[in-house]
Design an enzyme around this catalytic site. Structure first.
Site: not given
Length: 390
Positions: A66-67, A229
């Site tokens: 997702k994304h 991160n």
């Protein structure tokens, strides 16, 4: 085919949009539907991830993207009866690939809602039957069984995006992208993640089992394709918590740990005994479980629309009961795409069952991080490899 026109870019106002290769042909073939810009970013990142998981472990792999970050990823280990229940496998006769997909999708079901799926192997009927039941935008795989392809083509009223990837495609050594009219160029990240990454064990406890090594390698491969991160918790061959795209390392560790806790809480007696109404949809059930297992669940038990999905109102999931169940989660592997700057990351990982850790090392506070790991008898390897991905 060298070029594929897209409906639009990241947003509807970003036109025109296309993908293309300067040399040779595109490695993807559209078998059904029409992929979008973000779909293809998810597909191509996800394909690389599952290909490397398969190479590292020898087992089929799946990921739910997702994304441009994985919501879950896993290899095809068998499922326990409890996992079959919380992953909604129902009466499907599970193959190794179907197990990998069920694990990838089931790790963080809320984040996987409307995902793009990547499979390392030919999509079989069992995997397609599991996908059929879920809300998803599309899939990429090296091939499809005829019956599986027909099942997938029927999704989304015939508009489900089905892509076939050339498994032998190798990208060019130099990759480029533009930001604000400026072209960036770098070498493709061909770094291979294997046992060599785990040789520098810096803690007093230096014993790593084969399964612990595999779980650490899985976490590092997942991080290689996760927006930085990032921190990843892995257990039994699957991600159980991924913290992506955070500005600070501790927020990655907390986010991933909180997701790992949620995954484990779904297996608690309190959740397994919830008496849901028969007509509840999966998304509503997932949302309700998320509320029920939250830290403030006993404060909101009498509030909100979510409780309408129960036949009988459940007893509160108290903080004490929640904490006691989380403490039973053990043998978790944790990977980080860059060094842990403080021991607080280790403390947080420990709360969610971390036993072994892999991180690059190189912080000026490495001594503090090692000391904290030693306090809990953990094994920690310094890989010397940063895995940023943007």
């Amino acid at each position: 085919m060298k070029e594929l026109e897209l409906k639009y870019g990241c947003n509807p106002n970003q036109k025109p949009a296309r993908v293309y290769v300067e040399n040779g042909d595109l490695p993807i073939t559209v078998l059904n539907g029409k992929p979008g810009y973000i779909n293809l970013l998810d597909a191509l990142n996800g394909w690389q991830l599952v290909k490397e998981l398969k190479e590292a472990t020898g087992l089929p792999a799946a990921t739910s993207f997702k994304h441009v970050s994985p919501a879950g990823a896993a290899i095809g280990r068998p499922l326990s009866d409890t996992l079959k229940k919380i992953y909604y496998t129902d009466d499907v006769e599970l193959t190794p690939l179907a197990c990998a997909y069920a694990r990838a999708r089931g790790a963080d079901r809320m984040s996987s809602f409307g995902d793009f799926i990547s499979l390392s192997d030919k999509c079989d009927k069992a995997t397609a039957l599991l996908i059929k039941k879920e809300v998803s935008d599309g899939i990429i795989a090296p091939d499809y069984e005829p019956e599986a392809l027909e099942i997938l083509k029927a999704k989304k009223k015939g508009g489900y995006c089905v892509l076939k990837i050339d498994p032998d495609f190798v990208p060019e050594a130099i990759e480029k992208k533009q930001v604000f009219g400026v072209t960036f160029e770098q070498g493709h990240n061909f770094l291979k993640i294997d046992d060599e990454c785990l040789k520098n064990i810096v803690t007093e406890n230096k014993t790593l089992s084969k399964e612990e090594r595999d779980n650490l390698l899985i976490s590092l491969i997942i991080l290689k394709y996760t927006q930085s991160n990032s921190v990843c918790y892995v257990k039994d061959g699957q991600a159980i918590g991924i913290g992506a795209g955070q500005q600070s390392r501790i927020h990655c560790t907390r986010l991933a740990g909180d997701k790992a806790d949620k995954w484990w809480l779904r297996q608690s007696p309190e959740v397994l005994s919830l008496d849901f109404k028969d007509d509840i949809k999966r998304a509503d059930r997932d949302n309700t479980i998320d509320v029920y297992t939250s830290e403030d669940a006993e404060d909101v038990i009498g509030e909100g629309e979510w409780q309408k999905w129960f036949k009988t109102k459940p007893a509160p999931f108290t903080r004490e009961a929640r904490k006691a169940w989380i403490a039973k989660n053990t043998d978790v592997a944790v990977g980080s795409d860059a060094f842990f700057p403080f021991g607080d990351n280790i403390e947080r990982a420990h709360r969610s069952g971390a036993k072994v850790i892999a991180q690059p090392g190189g912080s000026i506070r490495d001594d503090n991080v090692i000391e904290t790991s030693n306090k809990y008898g953990m094994v920690m390897a310094f890989t010397g490899i940063r895995l940023f991905h943007h």
